[in-house]
Design an enzyme around this catalytic site. Sequence first.
Site, short mmCIF file in Angstrom:
data_model
loop_
_atom_site.label_atom_id
_atom_site.label_comp_id
_atom_site.label_asym_id
_atom_site.label_seq_id
_atom_site.Cartn_x
_atom_site.Cartn_y
_atom_site.Cartn_z
N HIS A 24 68.03 50.72 26.52
CA HIS A 24 66.93 50.33 25.74
C HIS A 24 67.77 48.98 25.36
O HIS A 24 67.69 48.51 23.85
CB HIS A 24 66.16 50.66 24.36
N HIS A 78 66.28 65.76 17.21
CA HIS A 78 66.15 64.37 17.12
C HIS A 78 64.32 64.37 18.15
O HIS A 78 64.49 64.69 18.75
CB HIS A 78 67.53 63.27 17.44
N GLU A 80 64.11 61.55 18.92
CA GLU A 80 64.19 60.47 20.44
C GLU A 80 63.84 60.77 22.01
O GLU A 80 64.29 61.77 21.60
CB GLU A 80 64.84 59.33 19.78
N ASP A 82 65.44 60.87 24.85
CA ASP A 82 66.15 61.04 25.60
C ASP A 82 66.05 62.54 25.05
O ASP A 82 66.81 63.57 25.95
CB ASP A 82 67.27 60.10 25.88
N HIS A 145 70.13 58.08 13.48
CA HIS A 145 70.01 57.00 13.24
C HIS A 145 68.49 57.27 13.16
O HIS A 145 67.62 56.05 12.66
CB HIS A 145 70.47 56.22 14.68
N ASP A 164 72.59 62.34 18.28
CA ASP A 164 73.17 61.27 18.63
C ASP A 164 74.91 60.91 17.73
O ASP A 164 75.37 60.11 18.44
CB ASP A 164 72.27 60.16 18.02
N TYR A 191 79.11 52.90 20.64
CA TYR A 191 78.09 53.57 20.51
C TYR A 191 78.29 53.40 19.20
O TYR A 191 76.21 53.14 18.48
CB TYR A 191 78.27 55.20 21.18
N HIS A 224 74.83 63.68 23.30
CA HIS A 224 75.89 62.00 24.70
C HIS A 224 76.74 62.10 24.55
O HIS A 224 77.96 62.35 23.91
CB HIS A 224 75.18 60.42 24.21
FE1 FEO Z 1 68.22 58.57 19.51
FE2 FEO Z 1 69.90 60.00 21.79
O1 FEO Z 1 68.41 59.78 21.09
#
Ligand code: FEO
Length: 394
Positions: A24, A78, A80, A82, A145, A164, A191, A224
Amino acid sequence: MKSLEVAKGIYWVGASDWNVRDFHGYSTYRGTTYNAFLIIDDKITLMDTVKKEFADELIERISQIVDPKKIDYVISNHTEMDHSGGLARVMHRIGEDKPVYCSKTGYKNLTKHFPQKWNYQPVEDGGELTLGKRTLVFMETKMLHWPDSMFTYAKEDKILFTSDAFGQHYAGPERFDDQIGEAIMPHAKKYFANILLLYAPLILKLVQKVQSMGLAIDMILPDHGVMWRKDPMKIVKAYVEWSEQKPKRKALVIYDTMWHSTEIMADAVAEALGEEGVHAEPMHLRSWHRSDIMTEVLDAGAIVIGSPTLNNGLFPTVSDFLTYLKGLKPQNKVAAAFGSYGWSGEAVKIITKELEEMKFKVVDQGVKVQFVPDEEAREACRELARKIAKELPD
Ligand code: FEO
């Protein structure tokens, strides 16, 4: 890639996205990973999932350890996509009635993504879940986040699953901090600068909260990149330093140009800053990716932005960067603008207003030059640089 036992009875079952180059709007030159974890206990538990496209890989890695149908609990730290995109596939495979533990906001957000009526179990901050030999403790980390974000702490293992936070967009053969060493830190810094910077004040509070709780932490497992097992406090200390945003004697001269006039000005500003002992470099917006510039913004004391005037406004790449910069809310910067123009010349004024709105200390109303900079105009750029240099720490 096989599943990997990261601690006794805890397996990485996530996925490496080797080829993703844009996340993104953030450039991911080294891909990324979506880390998900399987905990084998009396109650078998899956911590987070992966991006939808990698759901089959996740199921395959789980199957290397246990029949997915035997999973008892799913935890979503989370929403999101991903980390939750693979949830529909997982639930279909393990049984739609299995409980899904998430924060209260996670419940609201997940139900906006998935129409299925799953067995959601929203948890309280500090709530506990016993798996058998292990107890998991949930910690709300609102706005780190997303509003739904939470950490999960495995008490007996002394492992903090941080979603994250403390991650990096990095896919490589190394899986742990001790395998890659210092080379991971630029990825972690990028990051932080691009995803977490705007929440820096909350990060400082969170670190204080975790310290006051006296949590013993042997490992930090983010969602990640590489996992922190040798020195998990290294990344925590780095987050504190990055959140504090203490300015260095460093300036970024960020610009775009149409016919090289604004470029000449950028070079003059950067060179004069260098003569004042400031680490400075011109950064052309069509040569640098916005997310790489953002990494440099983190510890820069000065942000100097140049744009030619195009159609009574800014050059589009400058607008793009200012929007990105403003959203990430960097602090403690001095700033100024410059740019060339042909006849109307609004760009410098527009940039200056933006810099003021970002609460930067604007040291000058900026230098604007009609058409091609002559020696007098270059000297005005050098004078601007000297004013900026005076505001920076030694
Ligand atoms: Fe906020 Fe890795 O997603």
